[in-house]
Enzyme design. Structure first.
Site, PDB file in Angstrom:
ATOM      1  N   GLU A 152       0.870  -1.173   0.000  1.00 52.36           N
ATOM      2  CA  GLU A 152       0.000   0.000   0.000  1.00 52.36           C
ATOM      3  C   GLU A 152       0.903   1.218   0.000  1.00 52.36           C
ATOM      4  OE1 GLU A 152      -3.043   0.211   3.134  1.00 52.36           O
ATOM      5  OE2 GLU A 152      -2.348   2.240   3.550  1.00 52.36           O
ATOM      6  N   GLU A 157      -3.191  10.251   4.673  1.00 49.66           N
ATOM      7  CA  GLU A 157      -4.007   9.505   5.623  1.00 49.66           C
ATOM      8  C   GLU A 157      -3.866  10.182   6.975  1.00 49.66           C
ATOM      9  OE1 GLU A 157      -4.900   4.942   7.048  1.00 49.66           O
ATOM     10  OE2 GLU A 157      -3.147   5.337   5.824  1.00 49.66           O
TER      11      GLU A 157
END
Length: 160
Positions: A152, A157
């Site tokens: 990932e 985030e």
């Protein structure tokens, strides 16, 4: 002492040249636009470019998620819509499919997949207790197993 400085200057020039030429080369290689969404049509996100993860996000039931309390909806303007050139993903406090909240999780998987490239994203992420907005890239094929083994790359985030 002069030959030493000349060598150092030559080395620094070479490093600078390689750095600049590498940047120019990368810009040249990734200068062709292959996919974009300018969100210029109001309504639901373009189904030719976006699909949805659907459900509660319970790893034991559907193989993804972090046991979040929201239900991820699809084709529902209350949770994912385009307005005035912006994609809006909205979490709502409402009872839906046995969950106290709704939201949307959209993805371009199987609709826009790349191995290399330059990515440009302009986004505004909300803050607040319980929020977990994210923009990330995942592989199309999970050659090494499911997440996290498949990898990932987080673009943005934040938790809370």
């Amino acid at each position: 002492m002069k030959p030493f400085l000349t060598t150092i200057y030559s080395f620094l020039f070479a490093v600078l040249f390689l750095t600049i030429s590498g940047q120019v080369d990368a810009q040249y290689r990734f200068n062709k636009l292959v996919w974009s969404d300018e969100f210029n049509k109001n309504g639901l996100p373009d189904s030719m470019k976006w699909s949805y993860d659907r459900g509660r996000g319970c790893p034991e039931l559907c193989g993804w998620g972090n046991n979040e309390p929201q239900f991820y909806t699809w084709n529902r303007k209350e949770n994912a819509r385009v307005e005035n050139g912006e994609l809006i993903i909205e979490a709502r406090k409402e009872s839906y499919e046995g969950s106290p909240y709704t939201s949307a999780k959209i993805k371009s998987k199987q609709k826009g997949d790349w191995t290399y490239g330059r990515f440009e994203i302009r986004a505004m992420l909300p803050s607040g207790l319980g929020s977990w907005p994210a923009i990330w890239m995942m592989p199309t094929e999970s050659k090494y197993g499911g997440w996290p083994r498949c990898g990932e790359i987080d673009i943005a985030e934040t938790v809370g």
